[in-house]
Scaffold this active site. Structure first.
Site, mmCIF file in Angstrom:
data_model
loop_
_atom_site.group_PDB
_atom_site.id
_atom_site.type_symbol
_atom_site.label_atom_id
_atom_site.label_comp_id
_atom_site.label_asym_id
_atom_site.label_seq_id
_atom_site.Cartn_x
_atom_site.Cartn_y
_atom_site.Cartn_z
ATOM 1 N N THR A 13 -5.407 -29.565 30.682
ATOM 2 C CA THR A 13 -4.106 -29.658 31.350
ATOM 3 C C THR A 13 -4.160 -30.583 32.561
ATOM 4 O OG1 THR A 13 -3.296 -27.548 30.558
ATOM 5 C CG2 THR A 13 -2.450 -28.259 32.671
ATOM 6 N N SER B 202 -8.457 -27.998 25.516
ATOM 7 C CA SER B 202 -9.833 -27.509 25.354
ATOM 8 C C SER B 202 -9.943 -26.479 24.239
ATOM 9 C CB SER B 202 -10.356 -26.937 26.666
ATOM 10 O OG SER B 202 -9.695 -25.735 27.007
ATOM 11 N N SER B 203 -8.795 -25.909 23.818
ATOM 12 C CA SER B 203 -8.851 -24.975 22.681
ATOM 13 C C SER B 203 -9.198 -25.705 21.383
ATOM 14 C CB SER B 203 -7.520 -24.238 22.543
ATOM 15 O OG SER B 203 -6.453 -25.143 22.679
ATOM 16 N N THR C 36 -8.655 -25.249 30.953
ATOM 17 C CA THR C 36 -9.015 -23.911 31.424
ATOM 18 C C THR C 36 -9.108 -22.871 30.308
ATOM 19 O OG1 THR C 36 -6.717 -23.263 31.851
ATOM 20 C CG2 THR C 36 -7.914 -24.351 33.645
ATOM 21 N N ASP C 37 -8.535 -23.188 29.125
ATOM 22 C CA ASP C 37 -8.565 -22.173 28.059
ATOM 23 C C ASP C 37 -9.995 -21.849 27.616
ATOM 24 O OD1 ASP C 37 -5.853 -21.901 28.104
ATOM 25 O OD2 ASP C 37 -5.476 -23.089 26.310
HETATM 26 N N1 ASP Z 1 -4.401 -25.704 27.098
HETATM 27 C C1 ASP Z 1 -5.122 -26.190 28.233
HETATM 28 C C2 ASP Z 1 -6.565 -26.460 27.880
HETATM 29 O O1 ASP Z 1 -7.376 -25.571 27.919
HETATM 30 C C3 ASP Z 1 -5.031 -25.272 29.343
HETATM 31 C C4 ASP Z 1 -5.548 -25.825 30.621
HETATM 32 O O2 ASP Z 1 -6.261 -26.797 30.686
HETATM 33 O O3 ASP Z 1 -5.234 -25.208 31.654
HETATM 34 O O4 ASP Z 1 -6.874 -27.570 27.588
#
Ligand code: ASP
Length: 179
Positions: free
Chosen positions: A11, A50-51, A82-83
Site C-alpha cells: 500500500t 503483499s498478499s 502490511t498484509d
Molecule cells: N494490501 C496491502 C498489502 O499488503 C496492504 C498494505 O500494504 O497495507 O500489500
C-alpha cells in the site's frame, strides 16, 4: 553510512491516478523524502499487494536482505505491504538469526496508499531509515524489526491486529521493543 532499501510494493507504493492503480518504485519513494542524512541504495524486488507474494518470493526477499548485509550495508530497510509483512519479516529473522554484531534490519509499510492526502508511508519510511542508520547498540544486534506508526516491533512477535488504523500492529503479549 549507507542504508540499503529493498522495495517490494504494498500500500505504501500504491498510487491511485484516477483511472488505475500504479506501483511507485523504491527510488521514487526515497526521492519524495527529500534530503536524508545517509546514502541510500535502492533495489526493487517485487511490486503490488503483499498478499500476492509466494513463500518463494518471501524467501527471496529475505535473501536480498542477507545479500545487502554481506555487501556492507550499515542498515537495511524493507518496504513491504502490511498484509504479510509479519511473515516476510519472520522469514528474514529465521534466515539471519540474532547476531549482536548485525546491522539493523527494519521492515516498514503503510496503511494509507501513496495517493492518500495524508499518507503515513513517508513518516514510516523516514523512521525506518533512521533506525537502520543508527549505529548505537539500541539498534544493532536486534531481531529483525517492523517499524510502523512510531513503534518498533520484533519480527518474532509482531502481528497486524487492526486493518482500520495506522496503528495496526502489536506484539502481544509483549510490548514494542522501541519507539
Ligand atoms: N494490501 C496491502 C498489502 O499488503 C496492504 C498494505 O500494504 O497495507 O500489500
Amino acid at each position: 553510512m549507507t542504508v540499503h532499501v529493498i522495495a517490494t510494493g504494498g500500500t505504501i507504493a500504491s498510487h491511485w491516478g484516477g483511472a488505475e492503480w500504479t506501483n511507485i518504485d523504491g527510488a521514487s519513494l526515497i526521492a519524495e523524502l527529500g534530503e536524508l542524512p545517509v546514502d541510500v541504495h535502492v533495489t526493487d524486488v517485487a511490486a503490488g499487494p503483499s498478499s500476492n507474494l509466494s513463500v518463494d518470493q518471501m524467501v527471496r526477499i529475505a535473501h536480498s536482505v542477507q545479500t545487502a548485509l554481506a555487501e556492507g550495508a550499515d542498515g537495511v530497510v524493507v518496504v513491504h505491504g502490511t498484509d504479510t509483512i509479519e511473515l516476510t519479516a519472520f522469514t528474514a529473522q529465521l534466515l539471519l538469526g540474532t547476531d549482536d554484531r548485525r546491522a539493523p534490519v527494519v521492515f516498514t509499510g503503510s496503511m494509507r496508499p501513496h495517493s492518500h492526502p495524508h499518507p503515513d508511508g513517508p513518516g514510516n519510511l523516514r523512521d525506518a531509515i533512521a533506525v537502520a542508520a543508527a549505529s548505537s547498540e539500541a539498534a544493532r544486534g536486534r531481531d529483525v524489526l517492523v517499524c510502523m506508526d512510531g513503534r518498533l516491533h520484533s519480527a518474532r512477535f509482531v502481528r497486524k491486529v487492526n486493518a482500520a488504523s495506522v496503528d495496526a500492529f502489536d506484539s502481544y503479549p509483549h510490548g514494542p521493543v522501541g519507539s
